[in-house]
Design a protein around this motif. Structure first.
Motif, PDB file in Angstrom:
ATOM      1  N   SER A 107       0.849  -1.190   0.000  1.00 13.85           N
ATOM      2  CA  SER A 107       0.000   0.000   0.000  1.00 13.85           C
ATOM      3  C   SER A 107       0.884   1.239   0.000  1.00 13.85           C
ATOM      4  O   SER A 107       1.726   1.416   0.888  1.00 13.85           O
TER       5      SER A 107
ATOM      6  N   THR B 206       0.741   5.247   0.214  1.00 16.53           N
ATOM      7  CA  THR B 206      -0.238   6.199   0.742  1.00 16.53           C
ATOM      8  C   THR B 206       0.293   7.635   0.710  1.00 16.53           C
ATOM      9  O   THR B 206       1.316   7.936   0.110  1.00 16.53           O
TER      10      THR B 206
ATOM     11  N   SER C 102      -8.240  13.129  -6.261  1.00 14.22           N
ATOM     12  CA  SER C 102      -8.055  12.013  -7.192  1.00 14.22           C
ATOM     13  C   SER C 102      -6.818  12.273  -8.030  1.00 14.22           C
ATOM     14  O   SER C 102      -6.663  13.350  -8.615  1.00 14.22           O
TER      15      SER C 102
ATOM     16  N   ASN D 108      -5.341  -1.665  -7.192  1.00  8.78           N
ATOM     17  CA  ASN D 108      -6.648  -1.158  -6.766  1.00  8.78           C
ATOM     18  C   ASN D 108      -7.766  -2.060  -7.295  1.00  8.78           C
ATOM     19  O   ASN D 108      -8.777  -1.596  -7.839  1.00  8.78           O
TER      20      ASN D 108
ATOM     21  N   SER E 206      -3.212   3.825 -12.535  1.00  9.06           N
ATOM     22  CA  SER E 206      -4.443   3.710 -11.750  1.00  9.06           C
ATOM     23  C   SER E 206      -4.831   5.084 -11.229  1.00  9.06           C
ATOM     24  O   SER E 206      -3.969   5.843 -10.759  1.00  9.06           O
TER      25      SER E 206
ATOM     26  N   SER F 105      -6.418   7.012  -8.357  1.00  6.30           N
ATOM     27  CA  SER F 105      -6.557   6.657  -6.940  1.00  6.30           C
ATOM     28  C   SER F 105      -6.896   7.886  -6.121  1.00  6.30           C
ATOM     29  O   SER F 105      -6.564   9.017  -6.491  1.00  6.30           O
TER      30      SER F 105
ATOM     31  N   SER G  42      -4.550   6.497  -1.813  1.00  5.62           N
ATOM     32  CA  SER G  42      -3.596   5.400  -1.749  1.00  5.62           C
ATOM     33  C   SER G  42      -3.659   4.572  -3.031  1.00  5.62           C
ATOM     34  O   SER G  42      -4.662   4.568  -3.744  1.00  5.62           O
ATOM     35  N   VAL G  43      -2.553   3.858  -3.278  1.00  3.11           N
ATOM     36  CA  VAL G  43      -2.483   2.883  -4.363  1.00  3.11           C
ATOM     37  C   VAL G  43      -2.194   1.530  -3.718  1.00  3.11           C
ATOM     38  O   VAL G  43      -1.214   1.384  -2.979  1.00  3.11           O
ATOM     39  N   ASN G  44      -3.025   0.554  -3.992  1.00  2.00           N
ATOM     40  CA  ASN G  44      -2.881  -0.772  -3.386  1.00  2.00           C
ATOM     41  C   ASN G  44      -2.574  -1.806  -4.457  1.00  2.00           C
ATOM     42  O   ASN G  44      -3.317  -1.950  -5.430  1.00  2.00           O
TER      43      ASN G  44
END
Length: 552
Positions: A255, A257, A263, A290, A311, A313, A316-318
């Motif tokens: 993750s 963050t 966004s 994500n 992505s 996001s 966070s980017v997961n």
């Protein structure tokens, strides 16, 4: 563990030389250029910027990194720009570093804006205890890059400690669009815990921080070289170290963050290799970002494979690496880079006519020599003596240079045809009032009071019905009537002729007068935007490791 010590190790590892002729390395605030212990050349600011003051940082904590012992601070202008040459048409890696070190004794680390080529890069937030660095990859648009530091808060003066730029091969980061910039948010060397990797391990001078996420197992490959690698060419030492899940059925969850509440579009580049040549074993896993599928990966022995994805996001980017049903070995990852992708970059800089006219001003007056960068962009940090329109491209609509101590005659800036206001009062300007001023199609106010202009006011000005002009305080500059009265008799004509002759022979020549007290610029200053940038700053503290939220 103290990150500053890791950086000291990183900088001390340079014992390798390569062709770096087109690299720019500036030890900001240094009085002399020099070669460091490893033969790398660090230059002074003088060839790249004309404003600012050199300061030595006396804080003992700065001494671990040589280039952080000095800084250059900017107290005069609201925007100050370095001009960095870009001799090759390619993507450039640009890095800035900032160490406050309480150089002014005020214990008040400033916040200010960092910009490039008329675009917002980041809001720089400095601290008492450590240094901050920002890094981006950017496709150049011309022969140079303008890196600007802009004051956005009262009495908080921008400064910079270190500035670097270097070109990257055209095939690196091929997914990157030329109309956007990538701001580095994270770059990790998984499985390492000893030192930060940089040049010469990474021949493109990228910084790779060591990290072993909680719950993952560090592994080291049983080889020391690669047979094949990614076009992004990560350092071999970052690939041969890795982390893997504890069991073959476990996932790796990463993750990233601290991207703010807005966004943002992010790019994640991940690097993999098979660290061991295992017979009758299989390692394969699915990558999702994500919750969106990216790719299935089966790492190969002694080969570096890179997988990237974008992505959108919020916060966070997961990323998840999940073993496939037929995998007998756990997922693994060697390294990762996370970039925040900018909004589309400005395509229309300030009008070339205005740039040429302002160039004549800057070249013509010593007091203006330091002004550089885009004068109208970003639109919340316009040059403090201008107003600009919101058009595309922006146009300069007002010049406010009252009390600037300008000396000499006015240059030709007739191409600045969007000007509505010209305020040059209370300077030391001399010579004739240029005829072109009355021909500027949008000019409404011309203030030339308290200067040393000589001769008559041009008819292009006096006959204009739209220009309000003021020339008080120019004692050698007679003001012509807009509508001269007709003369009805020969006697009156004779009287006027004799009066003119008397005036011509008796009026004093152009001469100096005692200077008027200086006055500040009259342009109302717009309130600067204090919204935080979506770019996550990279901060290093002397007290503790920067902790990024990377969960298993």
């Amino acid at each position: 563990m103290k990150i500053v010590l890791l950086f000291a190790i990183f900088f001390a590892q340079k014992a390798f030389s390569q062709d770096t002729w087109d690299w720019v390395r500036i030890d900001c605030g240094s009085d002399t250029s020099y070669k460091d212990a490893n033969g790398d050349t660090w230059k002074t600011d003088d060839d790249y910027i004309k404003t600012g003051q050199n300061i030595h940082v006396t804080d003992n904590s700065s001494s671990e990194v040589e280039q952080l012992n000095t800084l250059r601070v900017f107290k005069e202008q609201n925007k100050n720009c370095y001009t960095l040459p870009t001799p090759t048409s390619s993507r450039y890696l640009v890095r800035t570093m900032f160490l406050y070190g309480n150089y002014d004794g005020l214990s008040n680390p400033p916040t200010f804006d960092l910009q490039f080529d008329g675009n917002k890069w980041a809001t720089v937030v400095t601290s008492m205890s450590g240094f901050t660095y920002y890094e981006m990859i950017y496709a150049t648009k011309g022969d140079n890059i303008s890196i600007c530091l802009a004051r956005t808060r009262d009495q908080q003066f921008p400064f910079i400690s270190r500035l670097e730029s270097l070109p990257l091969p055209a095939n690196m980061y091929a997914q990157m669009r030329r109309d956007m910039a990538w701001f580095t948010s994270y770059r990790y060397n998984y499985g390492a815990n000893d030192r930060i990797l940089g040049y010469p391990d990474d021949k493109y001078n990228r910084i790779w921080e060591p990290l072993i996420p909680s719950g993952l197992v560090p592994v080291k490959a049983n080889f020391t070289s690669l047979d094949d690698t990614s076009v992004n060419d990560p350092p071999v030492s970052a690939i041969i170290q890795a982390v893997e899940a504890q069991r073959s059925t476990d996932t790796i969850d990463l993750s990233f963050t601290n991207f703010g509440n807005g966004s943002n579009l992010h790019h994640v580049e991940m690097y993999f290799t098979e660290p061991f040549l295992e017979t009758n074993e299989n390692r394969s896993f699915n990558i999702t970002m994500n919750n969106a599928f990216v790719s299935v990966v089966s790492p190969q022995y002694q080969t570096c494979l890179s997988i990237g994805g974008n992505s959108v996001s919020v916060g966070s980017v997961n990323v998840q690496l999940a073993p496939t049903d037929d995998s007998t070995l756990p997922p693994t990852i060697s390294a990762a880079e996370v970039y925040t992708i900018s909004e589309p970059l400005v395509t229309a800089t300030t009008s070339q006519n205005d740039l040429d006219g302002l160039g004549a001003f800057v070249d013509g007056f010593e007091k203006l020599k330091g002004w550089s960068g885009d004068p109208c962009l970003p639109n919340d940090t316009i040059w403090q003596w201008l107003n600009c329109s919101g058009d595309q491209p922006p146009r300069v609509t007002s010049i406010y240079l009252s009390g600037y101590g300008l000396q000499g005659s006015l240059p030709d800036f007739s191409q600045m045809d969007a000007l509505e206001t010209i305020d040059l009062h209370n300077n030391n300007l001399n010579g004739k009032i240029p005829d072109f001023l009355g021909k500027l199609p949008n000019l409404r106010l011309l203030d030339l009071r308290y200067n040393y202009f000589c001769g008559n006011v041009p008819e292009t000005i006096t006959d204009s019905k739209q220009i309000k002009f003021m020339i008080d305080g120019n004692k050698n500059c007679p003001r012509e009537s807009k509508k001269p009265e007709s003369i009805g008799s020969s006697l009156a004509a004779v009287v006027i002729v004799f009066g003119v002759i008397y005036y011509v022979y008796k009026r004093p020549p152009c001469r100096q007068r005692p200077p008027q007290p200086p006055q500040p610029p009259q342009r109302p200053q717009p309130a600067p935007s204090l919204l935080p940038s979506s770019q996550e700053r990279l901060t290093v503290s002397y007290e503790q490791t920067v902790v990024h939220d990377v969960r298993n």
